[in-house]
Design an enzyme around this catalytic site. Structure first.
Site, short mmCIF file in Angstrom:
data_model
loop_
_atom_site.label_atom_id
_atom_site.label_comp_id
_atom_site.label_asym_id
_atom_site.label_seq_id
_atom_site.Cartn_x
_atom_site.Cartn_y
_atom_site.Cartn_z
N GLU A 289 48.62 49.51 78.18
CA GLU A 289 47.80 48.30 78.17
C GLU A 289 48.54 47.18 78.90
O GLU A 289 49.76 47.10 78.87
CB GLU A 289 47.57 47.90 76.70
CG GLU A 289 46.81 46.62 76.47
CD GLU A 289 46.78 46.22 75.00
OE1 GLU A 289 45.92 45.41 74.63
OE2 GLU A 289 47.63 46.71 74.22
N LYS B 280 38.25 46.10 76.15
CA LYS B 280 38.69 46.27 74.76
C LYS B 280 37.71 45.61 73.79
O LYS B 280 37.41 44.41 73.91
CB LYS B 280 40.09 45.65 74.61
CG LYS B 280 40.76 45.88 73.27
CD LYS B 280 42.16 45.28 73.30
CE LYS B 280 42.92 45.48 72.01
NZ LYS B 280 44.26 44.85 72.08
N CYS C 8 44.85 50.13 72.28
CA CYS C 8 45.75 49.56 71.29
C CYS C 8 45.10 49.38 69.91
O CYS C 8 44.90 50.34 69.18
CB CYS C 8 46.32 48.23 71.82
SG CYS C 8 47.85 47.69 71.01
#
Length: 270
Positions: free
Chosen positions: A52, A123, A160
């Site tokens: 990321e 995300k 994540c």
């Protein structure tokens, strides 16, 4: 942007390279480093996974990253496409993408090969946890799962903090056919965080009978511990906390056997 998982002919194995490498605050230096690591890790791999925010690190907690956001045809993506083409592979890496709100870009994964952008994922779950407020500086993506075929496997994308939300992984697998869940991360270090990372990656693999490929930035700021877990929860490859490159082969026979042995997806009642 997503590519459908159906239509790709199944293959016997997917060869992955996990690049556990730190990004810095200089985007140009990160682009140069991307070219180097893909050149080293890419030959022989179907998919090279970088962490990321590889285009530019988050900086200190609460930093404004808007000035470092780029479009999907910007210099970072151009560098990733060139690196993928040179190594003959597909590359997945994280960046800040310009959004509808100039002050709050998207935290985006972009998957590219020699032909350009194959898929992107913004995300969904921003890291408003453990004392951090990612949503103060970034915009959340629409809650739309993204899958893409890579070398005959259907790959679902997470970033994540998404790893903590089993409903997203389940939607990727059940509703969109993902066989591999890939999760680039910058998983912050802290008490119990390495345990959370490994436990969650293993849980997502077991409960969804899917491979999990989880790649992180290294210590000291982040946890490292990049890991590949097979659909029965067995560790295929695992890194320490420093810079490292892992190589693993994800085998279809293992996936198929796991889903025969543990048909929990077929046995669901809710």
């Amino acid at each position: 942007m997503s590519s459908p998982g159906s239509g790709a002919a199944p293959t016997a194995a997917l060869r992955v390279a996990l690049v556990q490498e730190a990004s810095g605050l200089d985007p140009a230096a990160n682009r140069r480093r991307l070219a180097e690591v893909v050149a080293d890790a890419g030959p022989g791999a179907d998919l090279v996974v970088l962490p990321e925010a590889f285009a530019r690190d988050f900086g200190t907690a609460g930093s404004d990253v808007a000035a470092f956001a780029e479009p999907l045809d910007g210099p970072f993506v151009e560098a990733a496409v060139a690196a993928a083409a040179a190594a003959g592979t597909t590359v997945l890496a994280g960046m800040f993408e310009t959004s509808d709100d100039p002050a709050r870009p998207w935290n985006t994964l972009v998957l590219v090969d020699a032909g350009g952008v194959r898929a992107s994922y913004r995300k969904i779950h921003l890291y408003d946890s453990f004392g951090y407020r990612e949503s103060d500086r970034l915009s959340a993506g629409e809650p739309t799962p993204v899958v893409v075929p890579v070398a005959g496997f259907t790959v679902g994308l997470l970033t994540c903090y998404d790893l903590r939300f089993p409903e997203l992984a389940r939607a990727l697998v059940v509703d969109h056919g993902a066989e591999v869940l890939v999760c680039p991360a910058a998983w912050l270090a802290g008490e119990g965080k390495a345990h959370h990372w490994r436990t969650l990656a293993t849980a997502r693999a077991i409960e969804d009978t899917a491979y999990v490929v989880a790649t992180g930035q290294p210590a000291p700021r982040y946890t490292g511990r990049s890991v590949v877990v097979d659909p029965l929860g067995r560790t295929v490859a695992e890194a320490g906390d420093g810079p490292e490159v892992l190589h693993a082969e994800l085998r279809r026979e293992v996936l198929d056997e796991a889903r025969r042995t543990n048909p929990s997806l077929a046995n669901r009642r809710l």
